[in-house]
Scaffold this active site. Sequence first.
Site, PDB file in Angstrom:
ATOM      1  CG  ASP A  23      -1.666   1.248   1.479  1.00  0.00           C
ATOM      2  OD1 ASP A  23      -1.626   2.130   0.592  1.00  0.00           O
ATOM      3  OD2 ASP A  23      -2.314   1.370   2.541  1.00  0.00           O
ATOM      4  CE  LYS A  87      -1.756   6.856  -3.463  1.00  0.00           C
ATOM      5  NZ  LYS A  87      -2.300   5.970  -2.419  1.00  0.00           N
ATOM      6  CD  GLU A 187      -5.148   3.576  -2.496  1.00  0.00           C
ATOM      7  OE1 GLU A 187      -6.036   4.353  -2.085  1.00  0.00           O
ATOM      8  OE2 GLU A 187      -4.018   3.954  -2.826  1.00  0.00           O
ATOM      9  CG  ASP A 211      -9.234   5.201   2.038  1.00  0.00           C
ATOM     10  OD1 ASP A 211      -8.810   5.726   3.086  1.00  0.00           O
ATOM     11  OD2 ASP A 211      -8.485   4.707   1.179  1.00  0.00           O
TER      12      ASP A 211
END
Length: 621
Positions: A23, A87, A187, A211
């Site tokens: 992850d 990211k 994800e 999330d």
Amino acid sequence: MAQISINIKEGSLKKEEVIVGIDLGTTNSLIAIMDAATGNPKAIRDAEAYAIVPSIIHFAADGTVTVGRSAREHLITDPEHTIFSVKRLMGKSYKDIAAYQHHFGYKIIDDDTERLVKIKVYDKFYSPIDLSSLILKELKQRAEKVLNCKINKAVITVPAYFNDAQRQATRDAGKLAGLDVLRIVNEPTAASLAYGLGNTIQDSKTIAVYDLGGGTFDISILRITSAEGSGDFFEVLSTNGDTFLGGDDFDRAIVQHWIEEHGLTESQLSATERQHLRVLAEQAKKHLSTHTHFTEQTDKRTYSISRESFIALIQPFVEKTIACCKQALKDAQLQVEDVETVVLVGGSTRTPFVRDSIAAFFGRPVHDTVDPDEVVALGAAVQADILAGNQKDMLLLDITPLSLGIETMGGLMDVIIPRNTKIPTAAGRQYTTSIDGQSKLKIAVYQGERDLVRDNRKLAEFELTNIPGMPAGLPKIEIVFQIDADGILKVRATELRSGVEQHIEVKPQYGLTEEEMAGMLLDSIKHAKEDMAMRAIVEARVEAQNMIDTCERFIEKNSRMLNETEIAGTRNHLDALRSVLASENKDEIHQHIESLNEFTRPFAERLMDMAISQAMKGKKL
Ligand code: AMP
């Protein structure tokens, strides 16, 4: 482009090989493996039992690079050389991030020659891919140390909304870190896999994956379909979210609350005090997940907050996430009752008020038994296990969000793979040349819904060269678009008569945001009528130009067989057609094409007959 299809039936991997699940997060990263002994995935921990590796990189003046918790300490002491949130920069151009550059404490460089952003540390330039690879290397080394074996293969997760460029960037980062990235997995899909969803169900099931991390919020609506004999399909129906909403906002709200409570102003606080308050606020928030009150006495003041006050502070943020959930449901054309399972991901879902609000909104209990920080990595490990051939019949599926095609005559978009096509997929079409002896053909690949390529996004361009000399229209050029399981597009052009071939892998220079994608779709609807009219005009012009070229060649070749009236008349008609080539009126162009046709038909037929009888001579029937 979104994720993925996985066909484990074709898996040719050796069983004993360790494939890790990673992850690669905005704030934190983790690495996990399937534990053969228990049959459950587990996160790999360091000597101090920490599974989480903060996605932070520090560059010391002496050249030492550290990643993770020790790097995080430098956020305060050496912000200029401490890189976080990489990211957010993956697959982005400077233009994409200019609006929120203030968010980053380090130097982001606008480099015109390469449109992707670069980060300057001392006098070196790093791409987000380079930086992500440093995080991946750290994770890989950590796993190698704990497992005492070499790790070469991985599954890496990305947000469901990541486009081609961002997925490719993630894949490249893996490669740089010495990892063969077998799959890029969404994800929310990984989180569902960690809960065993897709393994046990018989029928189709709709899942909402909520999330809420430190800095970002994502909601994804997935559907798992059990297909008789061919495994389970995971489909992403819709995604929504906010790239700047998360637990950090909760912390800031607490800091603000204390500042006001003590009658302070921001300017009265030193940077260190502000940072200290922020750390204290995060402590308070975490404490309030299991207690109803928080108090901390410092040498100057007492900082305290009750759970009720905290809830009042964060309520607007939670409401914002629920608005995103509503939009995601609407986009998936579902009612809230249609969602059968709710999965929670991200550290901020540990806040009971968040959990309760989401359960209340969906009207059902939420899945929260797996550690929300680890759930994505654990799911990636499950995915890795599927790829290793240890779990049968799992198939993950996704769709292309925008149409893909090439530019044809007159700048028209010729769609080869329409939007919403399930991937992996391949489609092809045949084209030919428009000029005699043409030896090259330019192939420009576009993405979008508009009729004219200039309104779409160019992904790549290449040339098919060395086409053997042939009259126009004779070469058979097949163009094939192939999208693989990771959503990477490959384009191949082959001249079928000669076998001449060229191919490219399309790596867009930088990607589209969700909003841009939605904008492109909206535009195509808004401009549908004018696009259609424009397409008709362009097609008429292309037809007219082809007709002019053919006629010119015809006259040149056959001048001896034609009389003067025929030649002069054709020339007049050709001039008339040329004069309306730029016309905006397609009917006018068509009329001239028609009258040229009418005029030339009698002698064209005569010559054709002659050619045929010529050819028949000497042939025995
Ligand atoms: P993630 O990005 O998923 O790693 O989530 C990190 C966020 O979760 C940060 O904002 C943390 O402060 C928050 N967080 C971690 N533990 C807790 C907790 N026990 N209660 C509330 N928030 C937490």
